[in-house]
Design an enzyme around this catalytic site. Structure first.
Site, mmCIF file in Angstrom:
data_model
loop_
_atom_site.group_PDB
_atom_site.id
_atom_site.type_symbol
_atom_site.label_atom_id
_atom_site.label_comp_id
_atom_site.label_asym_id
_atom_site.label_seq_id
_atom_site.Cartn_x
_atom_site.Cartn_y
_atom_site.Cartn_z
ATOM 1 N N HIS A 1 0.950 -1.160 0.093
ATOM 2 C CA HIS A 1 -0.049 0.168 0.269
ATOM 3 C C HIS A 1 -0.119 1.555 0.214
ATOM 4 O O HIS A 1 0.526 2.325 -0.965
ATOM 5 C CB HIS A 1 -1.152 -0.167 0.888
ATOM 6 C CG HIS A 1 -2.425 -0.937 0.920
ATOM 7 N ND1 HIS A 1 -3.045 -0.428 -0.317
ATOM 8 C CD2 HIS A 1 -2.186 -2.131 0.957
ATOM 9 C CE1 HIS A 1 -3.994 -1.153 -0.174
ATOM 10 N NE2 HIS A 1 -3.860 -2.620 0.110
ATOM 11 N N ASP B 1 -3.478 -10.124 -6.227
ATOM 12 C CA ASP B 1 -4.001 -11.459 -5.825
ATOM 13 C C ASP B 1 -4.182 -11.923 -6.871
ATOM 14 O O ASP B 1 -3.857 -13.710 -6.420
ATOM 15 C CB ASP B 1 -5.620 -11.356 -5.153
ATOM 16 C CG ASP B 1 -5.750 -10.806 -3.295
ATOM 17 O OD1 ASP B 1 -4.429 -10.810 -3.348
ATOM 18 O OD2 ASP B 1 -6.341 -9.983 -3.651
ATOM 19 N N CYS C 1 -7.280 -4.331 -13.639
ATOM 20 C CA CYS C 1 -6.847 -3.425 -12.177
ATOM 21 C C CYS C 1 -6.032 -3.539 -11.437
ATOM 22 O O CYS C 1 -6.212 -2.936 -10.372
ATOM 23 C CB CYS C 1 -8.048 -2.852 -11.338
ATOM 24 S SG CYS C 1 -8.801 -4.574 -10.641
ATOM 25 N N GLU D 1 -9.454 -12.660 -9.364
ATOM 26 C CA GLU D 1 -7.636 -12.271 -9.494
ATOM 27 C C GLU D 1 -8.181 -13.962 -8.256
ATOM 28 O O GLU D 1 -7.443 -14.553 -7.518
ATOM 29 C CB GLU D 1 -8.048 -11.079 -7.955
ATOM 30 C CG GLU D 1 -8.994 -11.145 -7.186
ATOM 31 C CD GLU D 1 -9.746 -9.952 -5.819
ATOM 32 O OE1 GLU D 1 -8.673 -9.438 -6.233
ATOM 33 O OE2 GLU D 1 -10.461 -9.737 -5.514
#
Ligand code: PEP
Ligand code: MG
Length: 570
Positions: free
Chosen positions: A189, A455, A502, A431
């Site tokens: 992140h 993921d 994405c 994912e």
């Protein structure tokens, strides 16, 4: 001079002095005192200064990043004003004749231990808040500087072990020219935040905090993933040149800001952006985004003490949709769990949180959390071009259940006389490998797919995306990943549905040609990657890349793929 290699997390070159973001030594010698009143006044002063600082940080964070990011500091301010915590400190000074430092430390420790031992994640998190804020107060009592990235007022490069989302949120763009950390990867992140703040960053160096000394000059090369310590004059000069070239390059890119995205052979694709808050939309538009391909709604739920209300969510979704003025906006429903915790929900600790009770699994079991989000989305749908996406879908039943709840809420809203759009596409994140494998069956029911490679790679390769030790297995170009992506695209197209991506892979310069050749329709990435991608796509021939698709898909290793793609595009 020394070079430290890490992972390129956010483009650009930064040259400035190092600012080490670390907790200072807060130890002190305990003494008895003669005048309790003096100690109480010292304590009150330290509390006041700390509150003023937190107010400043909160206001600053709000201005730079919006309300949601600033919430965490409201919680910290509440702690400092809580008489249940402060009065016992004063009582202790009076009763035991101890210094303010001793009273602060002992009282805080007592509360921290008490909260920590509670069988409730929310309460345990309060222990962390008390720890954070009382450290600040202690630093003021001891006259030690407490590092506050938000309050930095000269040009620096922040050096830290890791940067939490709240650390990153505090970085002042005017003065923080770059950052370098010991841990983290391209999809952590802190890296995603760095790109949305447009700050050059290198993460995962393993050793930057131990290599750097106070006031060292530092160069962060966010393209090469390199940090140069105490560079020579010549090196500084050469990096200044690189910096200028990058600035010129940015100007070139900017020329394509309002252009649609076409390949050399005239094929159109969509370049969208990933966002975390309504405030991020400015960056999307400034960088020529043609849509929002992923709105991660988790930020609405994080850094606060309770669930956001339906109205709060409605305001956020409406704001994004209005700002995007009819361009597509894909909003992902709550994807909590894994590395994204929500303390106040008090979920049980799990052995394998990434494989556990998260995202859609949690939402389907907790309709009291799920339904208000869906209602907020449906109500906001009339303000723009909304598409709703469910995360972590592993089975068709999960999709059907989620969609049924959505339709149920739509019906309810209509019965209440509320306006809801009838053109909302409903899709899923791909994912989880099971979903990628039977994409053909899914394609009959969903309106679109968005491949979440962050993921998908970790689940396909069985390699935790946060674990440095197995990061060599985290291979976006592994033929297994490419074949799964290809399967999803073919399945979607056979049912006339569109496919986006994405995950971070969608913005990688080496992945873009492969994905174009596979037929990906929408690429959603960090806003700052959009213009470089549009520039790159202008020179790529989709036909030529598609002709090489079978060859790439039949390769045995990621290295072979990379070598071949490099040849193809150079
Ligand atoms: C992904 O998994 O690729 C994704 C986009 O979602 P997140 O990074 O939020 O898990
Ligand atoms: Mg994901």
């Amino acid at each position: 001079m020394k070079n430290v290699q890490g992972i390129a997390a956010s483009s650009g070159i930064a040259i400035a002095k190092a600012y080490q973001l670390e907790t200072p030594d807060l130890s002190f010698e305990k003494k008895t005192i003669d005048n309790p009143q003096v100690e109480i006044e010292r304590l009150e002063k330290a509390l006041d200064v700390s509150k003023q600082e937190l107010e400043k940080i909160k206001a600053h964070t709000k201005e730079q990043l919006g309300d949601e990011h600033a919430e965490i500091f409201s919680a910290h301010l509440l702690v400092l004003s809580d008489p249940e915590l402060i009065n016992p400190m004063k009582d202790k000074i009076n009763a035991d004749n101890v210094m303010a430092e001793t009273a602060l430390e002992e009282t805080a420790t007592m509360f921290i231990d008490m909260f920590k031992s509670m069988d409730n994640e929310y309460m345990r998190e309060r222990a962390a808040d008390i720890h954070d804020v009382t450290q600040r107060v202690m630093a003021h009592l001891l006259g030690v500087t407490f590092p506050d990235p938000a309050l930095i007022n000269e040009e620096v490069i922040v050096i830290a072990k890791d940067l939490t989302p709240s650390d990153t949120a505090q970085l002042n763009r005017e003065f923080v020219k770059g950052f370098a950390t010991d841990i983290g990867g391209r999809t952590s992140h802190s890296a995603i935040m760095a790109r949305s703040l447009e700050i050059p960053a290198v993460v995962g160096t393993k050793e930057i905090t131990t290599s750097v000394s106070k006031d060292d000059m530092v160069i962060v090369d966010g393209m090469e993933g390199k940090v140069i310590l105490n560079p020579s004059e010549e090196e500084i000069a050469s990096y200044r040149e690189k910096q200028e070239t990058f600035a010129r390059q940015k100007e070139e890119w900017a020329k394509l800001k309002d252009e649609p995205t076409f390949t050399a052979d005239g094929e159109q694709v969509e370049l969208a952006a990933n966002i975390g808050t309504p405030e991020d939309v400015t960056g999307v538009l400034n960088n020529g985004g043609e849509g929002v391909g992923l709105y991660r709604t988790e930020f609405l739920y994080m850094g606060k003490n309770e669930l956001p209300t339906e109205d709060e969510q409605f305001d956020a979704y409406k704001s994004v949709l209005e700002q995007m003025q009819g361009k597509p906006v894909v909003v992902r429903t709550l994807d909590i769990g894994g590395d994204k915790e929500l303390n106040y929900l008090d979920l049980p600790k799990e052995l394998n949180p990434f494989l556990g009770f998260r995202a859609i699994r949690f939402c389907l079991e907790n309709e009291d959390v799920f339904r208000p989000q869906l209602r907020a989305l449906l109500r906001a749908s009339v303000y723009g071009n909304l598409k709703i996406m469910f995360p972590m879908i592993a089975t068709i039943e999960e999709f059907r259940k989620a969609k049924a709840i959505l339709l149920d809420e739509k019906e309810a809203l209509k019965n209440e006389g509320k306006d809801v759009s009838d053109d909302i596409e409903v899709g899923i994140m791909v994912e989880i490998p099971s979903t990628a494998v039977i994409a053909k069956q899914f394609a009959k029911e969903v309106d679109f797919f968005s491949v979440g490679t962050n993921d998908l790679i970790q689940y396909t390769m069985a390699a935790d995306r946060m674990n440095e030790q197995v990061s060599y297995l985290y291979q976006p170009y592994h033929p297994a990943i490419l074949n799964l992506i290809n399967n999803v695209i073919e399945a979607a197209h056979s049912e006339d549905k569109w496919v986006g991506m994405c995950g971070e892979m969608a913005g990688e310069p080496l992945a873009i040609p492969i994905l174009l050749g596979l037929g990906l329709d929408e690429f959603s990435m960090s806003a700052t990657s959009i213009l470089p991608a549009r520039t790159q796509l202008k020179d790529l021939s989709k036909k030529k890349l598609a002709a090489n698709k079978d060859k790439i898909l039949s390769m045995g290793t990621a290295d072979e793929v990379l070598e071949y793609v490099n040849e193809l595009i150079n």
